[in-house]
Design an enzyme around this catalytic site. Structure first.
Site, PDB file in Angstrom:
ATOM      1  N   LEU A 150       0.830  -1.202   0.000  1.00 46.01           N
ATOM      2  CA  LEU A 150       0.000   0.000   0.000  1.00 46.01           C
ATOM      3  C   LEU A 150       0.865   1.253   0.000  1.00 46.01           C
ATOM      4  O   LEU A 150       0.527   2.249  -0.650  1.00 46.01           O
ATOM      5  CB  LEU A 150      -0.915   0.015   1.235  1.00 46.01           C
ATOM      6  CG  LEU A 150      -1.880  -1.155   1.400  1.00 46.01           C
ATOM      7  CD1 LEU A 150      -2.841  -0.897   2.559  1.00 46.01           C
ATOM      8  CD2 LEU A 150      -2.665  -1.424   0.129  1.00 46.01           C
ATOM      9  N   ASP A 199      11.815   3.276   4.555  1.00 45.32           N
ATOM     10  CA  ASP A 199      11.477   1.871   4.812  1.00 45.32           C
ATOM     11  C   ASP A 199      12.630   1.217   5.558  1.00 45.32           C
ATOM     12  O   ASP A 199      13.802   1.595   5.369  1.00 45.32           O
ATOM     13  CB  ASP A 199      11.220   1.140   3.480  1.00 45.32           C
ATOM     14  CG  ASP A 199      10.358  -0.105   3.642  1.00 45.32           C
ATOM     15  OD1 ASP A 199       9.170  -0.063   3.244  1.00 45.32           O
ATOM     16  OD2 ASP A 199      10.852  -1.116   4.192  1.00 45.32           O
ATOM     17  N   ASP A 244      13.808   2.836  10.522  1.00 43.04           N
ATOM     18  CA  ASP A 244      13.033   1.933  11.365  1.00 43.04           C
ATOM     19  C   ASP A 244      12.102   2.809  12.200  1.00 43.04           C
ATOM     20  O   ASP A 244      12.562   3.539  13.080  1.00 43.04           O
ATOM     21  CB  ASP A 244      13.974   1.112  12.259  1.00 43.04           C
ATOM     22  CG  ASP A 244      13.208   0.146  13.163  1.00 43.04           C
ATOM     23  OD1 ASP A 244      11.969   0.241  13.250  1.00 43.04           O
ATOM     24  OD2 ASP A 244      13.875  -0.699  13.801  1.00 43.04           O
ATOM     25  N   SER A 263      -6.972   0.554   9.543  1.00 41.26           N
ATOM     26  CA  SER A 263      -7.434  -0.728   9.014  1.00 41.26           C
ATOM     27  C   SER A 263      -8.876  -0.851   9.467  1.00 41.26           C
ATOM     28  O   SER A 263      -9.271  -0.223  10.459  1.00 41.26           O
ATOM     29  CB  SER A 263      -6.606  -1.878   9.622  1.00 41.26           C
ATOM     30  OG  SER A 263      -7.219  -3.126   9.350  1.00 41.26           O
ATOM     31  N   TYR A 284      -3.025  -7.044  16.501  1.00 45.04           N
ATOM     32  CA  TYR A 284      -3.224  -6.136  15.354  1.00 45.04           C
ATOM     33  C   TYR A 284      -4.471  -5.268  15.557  1.00 45.04           C
ATOM     34  O   TYR A 284      -4.435  -4.047  15.383  1.00 45.04           O
ATOM     35  CB  TYR A 284      -3.356  -6.981  14.081  1.00 45.04           C
ATOM     36  CG  TYR A 284      -3.440  -6.165  12.815  1.00 45.04           C
ATOM     37  CD1 TYR A 284      -2.342  -5.453  12.346  1.00 45.04           C
ATOM     38  CD2 TYR A 284      -4.622  -6.109  12.074  1.00 45.04           C
ATOM     39  CE1 TYR A 284      -2.420  -4.701  11.172  1.00 45.04           C
ATOM     40  CE2 TYR A 284      -4.709  -5.369  10.912  1.00 45.04           C
ATOM     41  CZ  TYR A 284      -3.606  -4.665  10.465  1.00 45.04           C
ATOM     42  OH  TYR A 284      -3.687  -3.926   9.312  1.00 45.04           O
ATOM     43  N   LYS A 297      -4.471  -1.196  15.966  1.00 46.05           N
ATOM     44  CA  LYS A 297      -5.133  -0.315  14.996  1.00 46.05           C
ATOM     45  C   LYS A 297      -6.266   0.482  15.652  1.00 46.05           C
ATOM     46  O   LYS A 297      -6.545   1.614  15.233  1.00 46.05           O
ATOM     47  CB  LYS A 297      -5.631  -1.123  13.793  1.00 46.05           C
ATOM     48  CG  LYS A 297      -4.494  -1.681  12.929  1.00 46.05           C
ATOM     49  CD  LYS A 297      -3.688  -0.564  12.239  1.00 46.05           C
ATOM     50  CE  LYS A 297      -2.646  -1.113  11.276  1.00 46.05           C
ATOM     51  NZ  LYS A 297      -1.926  -0.069  10.523  1.00 46.05           N
TER      52      LYS A 297
END
Ligand SMILES: NC(=O)c1ccc[n+]([C@@H]2O[C@H](COP(=O)([O-])OP(=O)(O)OC[C@H]3O[C@@H](n4cnc5c(N)ncnc54)[C@H](O)[C@@H]3O)[C@@H](O)[C@H]2O)c1
Length: 275
Positions: free
Chosen positions: A33, A52, A79, A157, A171, A175
């Site tokens: 994404l 990245d 990082d 998300s 997760y 989120k």
């Protein structure tokens, strides 16, 4: 006194969508994404920094975008969980691109394990990257955005709204925290002229989640467990699964002056799956 976000009603649509002169950093932008977002931003004219943890992949992504769209690009090995890495990366991006106007908190990890068997290290890593990384990046970016302010886009998300599948306790929790942070930071950063918007995708095939699904299937097979294929289409209302570019176009809207009225909201980019 809140920052006076300008009224842009008299500008043309093309001008409102343009990101020319608005340098953008996309974390986790080397693939998936993040790369799709960087690509649409570059097409809209933004100078782009790909940040990245995989520096080699970031460099080739930045080179590809410069070739395709003729904008200034740079790559940064960063990082997002380490403050010193984020600070050094932002300063390098500003040095290379001249300023910072848009910051996208996209880097994320999504290891899956049932909550009764999730090792604490895996839990901590999810929070380090998804939640702590978003906090550090936002804090460091907001204070460097200059007198004209800027925009922070958090890639949340649908897991920030619901628990879409088993095995995602860390997760889903991380989120939900990023969704809350989007509201809190919108309040704190308004006096700096910085809007904060979330974009919440449902499942979209990317390098990262295809590899994760593959690894899970292999682990299950090795343990002799039969796992039914994931039915990713079951709730889509648009007759197909989303693509990275579907999400990138929503992120472009959020970052552009088309969305000047919006801050603190999270846009569901989910094919209607969360209604
Ligand atoms: N793909 C989906 O279905 C989906 C759905 C909803 C939300 N998201 C969110 O979108 C974001 C991107 O997901 P994706 O599917 O493109 O993932 P991906 O694994 O394909 O790409 C993630 C990128 O982040 C980088 N990264 C990982 N840890 C990092 C760190 N500590 N510092 C800097 N970079 C790091 C990776 O090297 C990689 O390039 C994540 O935040 C994810 O939670 C994805």
């Amino acid at each position: 006194m809140p920052f006076p976000f300008p009224d842009v009603s008299d500008r043309t649509l093309a001008d409102l969508l343009s990101l020319r002169g608005r340098p953008a950093v996309i974390t986790g932008g080397a693939q998936g994404l993040g790369f799709a977002i960087a690509r649409r931003f570059a097409e809209a004219g933004a100078p782009v920094a790909i940040a990245d943890i995989n520096g080699t992949a970031a460099a080739s992504a930045a080179t590809r975008l410069a070739g395709e769209f003729g904008v200034a690009t740079t790559s940064i090995e960063m990082d997002v969980t380490r403050e010193e890495s984020v600070v050094a990366g932002i300063e390098a991006a500003i040095e290379a691109l001249g300023a910072l106007s848009i910051w996208v908190n996209n880097a994320g990890v999504f290891p899956s394990a049932p909550a009764d068997r999730m090792p604490i290290d895996a839990w901590d890593r999810v929070f380090e990257v998804n939640t702590r990384g978003t906090f550090i990046g936002s804090r460091e970016a907001a204070k460097r955005m200059g007198p004209d302010g800027g925009v922070i886009v958090n890639i949340v998300s649908t897991a920030g709204f619901q628990s879409p599948a088993p095995g995602l306790a860390a997760y889903v929790s991380s989120k939900h925290a990023v969704r809350g942070m989007t509201k809190a930071m919108a309040l704190d950063f308004a006096p700096l002229g910085v809007r904060v918007i979330g974009v919440a995708p449902s499942y979209v095939p990317t390098e990262g989640n295809i590899a994760m699904a593959q690894a899970m299937m292999e682990q299950a097979a090795a343990a002799g467990i039969e796992v039914p294929p994931m039915d990713v289409m079951s709730q889509s209302l648009i007759g197909r699964v989303g693509t990275p570019d579907d999400i990138a176009r929503v992120a472009l809207f959020a970052a552009s002056d088309l969305a000047t009225i919006m801050t603190g909201s999270v846009l569901l980019a989910d094919a209607g799956e969360t209604i």
